[in-house]
Design a protein around this motif. Structure first.
Motif, PDB file in Angstrom:
ATOM      1  N   UNK A 195       0.821  -1.209   0.000  1.00 11.22           N
ATOM      2  CA  UNK A 195       0.000   0.000   0.000  1.00 11.22           C
ATOM      3  C   UNK A 195       0.854   1.259   0.000  1.00 11.22           C
ATOM      4  N   UNK A 196       2.139   1.104  -0.156  1.00 10.80           N
ATOM      5  CA  UNK A 196       3.057   2.242  -0.070  1.00 10.80           C
ATOM      6  C   UNK A 196       3.080   3.067  -1.350  1.00 10.80           C
ATOM      7  N   UNK A 197       2.898   2.421  -2.492  1.00  8.74           N
ATOM      8  CA  UNK A 197       3.053   3.098  -3.784  1.00  8.74           C
ATOM      9  C   UNK A 197       1.902   2.735  -4.721  1.00  8.74           C
ATOM     10  N   UNK A 245      -6.558   3.851  -4.651  1.00  7.26           N
ATOM     11  CA  UNK A 245      -5.709   4.554  -3.698  1.00  7.26           C
ATOM     12  C   UNK A 245      -6.525   5.133  -2.547  1.00  7.26           C
ATOM     13  N   UNK A 246      -7.818   5.264  -2.727  1.00  8.31           N
ATOM     14  CA  UNK A 246      -8.671   5.772  -1.652  1.00  8.31           C
ATOM     15  C   UNK A 246      -8.778   4.787  -0.493  1.00  8.31           C
ATOM     16  N   UNK A 247      -8.255   3.571  -0.673  1.00  8.98           N
ATOM     17  CA  UNK A 247      -8.227   2.611   0.435  1.00  8.98           C
ATOM     18  C   UNK A 247      -7.248   3.033   1.509  1.00  8.98           C
ATOM     19  N   UNK A 248      -6.348   3.975   1.181  1.00 10.49           N
ATOM     20  CA  UNK A 248      -5.393   4.496   2.156  1.00 10.49           C
ATOM     21  C   UNK A 248      -5.895   5.854   2.639  1.00 10.49           C
ATOM     22  N   UNK A 249      -6.236   5.925   3.911  1.00  7.49           N
ATOM     23  CA  UNK A 249      -6.740   7.152   4.515  1.00  7.49           C
ATOM     24  C   UNK A 249      -5.885   7.495   5.734  1.00  7.49           C
ATOM     25  N   UNK A 253      -4.220   1.880   5.879  1.00  9.95           N
ATOM     26  CA  UNK A 253      -4.592   1.164   4.662  1.00  9.95           C
ATOM     27  C   UNK A 253      -5.664   0.126   4.978  1.00  9.95           C
ATOM     28  N   UNK A 254      -6.846   0.320   4.403  1.00 11.20           N
ATOM     29  CA  UNK A 254      -7.926  -0.641   4.613  1.00 11.20           C
ATOM     30  C   UNK A 254      -7.664  -1.942   3.870  1.00 11.20           C
ATOM     31  N   UNK A 255      -6.847  -1.884   2.817  1.00 13.55           N
ATOM     32  CA  UNK A 255      -6.418  -3.071   2.069  1.00 13.55           C
ATOM     33  C   UNK A 255      -4.901  -3.016   1.931  1.00 13.55           C
ATOM     34  N   UNK A 310      -0.713  -0.485   8.234  1.00 11.77           N
ATOM     35  CA  UNK A 310       0.532   0.201   7.917  1.00 11.77           C
ATOM     36  C   UNK A 310       0.883   0.069   6.449  1.00 11.77           C
ATOM     37  N   UNK A 311       1.533   1.097   5.902  1.00 10.73           N
ATOM     38  CA  UNK A 311       1.985   1.021   4.519  1.00 10.73           C
ATOM     39  C   UNK A 311       3.468   0.656   4.442  1.00 10.73           C
TER      40      UNK A 311
END
Length: 309
Positions: free
Chosen positions: A112-114, A126-130, A134-136, A298-299
């Motif tokens: 989920x970092x990039x 990318x909206x999964x990261x708030x 990270x929801x996914x 965490x990303x």
């Protein structure tokens, strides 16, 4: 598989190498799926002398960060000291806390970092990261999964010198290193790439010089890694790939490997001691364990890599 990075650009290369859907639409492990129980068992059989090397930088105020990226070096605080009264029986205990940016030192770049063009690995938006995380594709899925056969490719030893600013390691150079070290790179491997750049931190204490640029992998290595089903790549620089990239793209190899191939990356490993030992015994494979913190959502994570011969 053709991978002409100069002609096609990293987006086209990413489409060619994409692992989206390979392990199902809900996959959150990416290439770590390639480290099967059978491959881990075979890797454990590589241990003969039992000699281990830690590859992580110390977590402390003297870490590599300058603060200019927004990341700070870890802050270690004592929360209970000798100034706190003991129990009436005389029993004393001490406590402490660590405040750390998860990618401030030796680190794992999670899936989920990039992202780019609005998507992360496997088509996750990318909206999964708030601000909640990270929801996914959270790094917790990788925390205990990075164990298996490790292989070190020592580029400075091959060339007889430390790599310079922005110097690229091509797929051909990786192939030459593997051939001259007489080691095969295979499915599920954890691949460690030495550039020598970490000496900017560990020997020269030049934080700004370390982060100003870096030698590292060229974009054409993405195909080389994907064709061999490598599970994980880690290096002794701060971003795995040569920086700045040709053509002005921002971290194109990150984009292809993390977002398209689904390969997490390890950064800022100290490979000096393990490289010297591997050269002394003529053996470049070992059992590797790269434990991350199980940070839900965490990303990235602080990474504790240990290799054992």
């Amino acid at each position: 598989m053709r991978a002409d990075a100069e002609t096609d650009g990293y987006r086209a290369l990413g489409r060619k190498l994409s692992n989206w859907g390979r392990w199902g639409p809900d996959d959150e492990l990416g290439t770590i799926n390639l480290i099967t129980p059978e491959r881990r068992a075979a890797a454990a059989a590589l241990v003969s002398s039992g000699l281990s090397f830690g590859l992580g930088l110390p977590l402390g105020a003297d870490g590599p960060q300058t603060g200019e990226s927004g990341r700070q070096n870890p802050l270690h605080l004592m929360t209970r000291t000798v100034d706190d009264p003991p129990h009436p029986t005389g029993f004393h205990y001490f406590d402490d806390a660590l405040f750390v940016h998860l990618q401030a030192s030796t680190q794992l770049d999670g899936l989920a970092h990039v992202g780019y063009d609005g998507q992360l690995y496997n088509g996750v938006p990318v909206t999964a990261v708030t601000r909640a995380g990270a929801a996914r594709l959270g790094v917790q899925h990788l925390a205990t999964a990075l164990t298996g056969r490790g292989v070190l490719l020592d580029i400075p030893r091959l060339l007889g010198r430390r790599l310079g600013r922005s110097e690229e390691i091509s797929a051909a150079l990786l192939e030459r290193a593997a051939r001259e070290q007489r080691v095969a790179i295979g499915a599920g491997d954890l691949l460690f790439i030495r550039t020598g750049w970490i000496a900017r931190i560990t020997e020269e204490h030049d934080r700004r010089g370390f982060f100003a640029t870096e030698p590292g992998l060229a974009l054409d290595t993405a195909s080389w890694l994907a064709d061999r089903d490598v599970a994980f790549v880690a290096s002794d620089n701060w971003g795995v790939e040569a920086t700045p990239a040709r053509g002005g793209d921002e971290m194109p190899l990150h984009c292809v490997l993390i977002r398209d191939v689904g390969m997490p990356l390890g950064e800022m490993l100290d490979l000096e001691a393990v490289a010297a030992h591997a050269a002394s015994i003529g053996r470049w494979e070992f059992f590797a364990s790269c434990a991350a913190l199980e940070v839900v959502g965490g990303v990235g994570s602080v990474l504790t890599p240990i290799v054992t011969f």
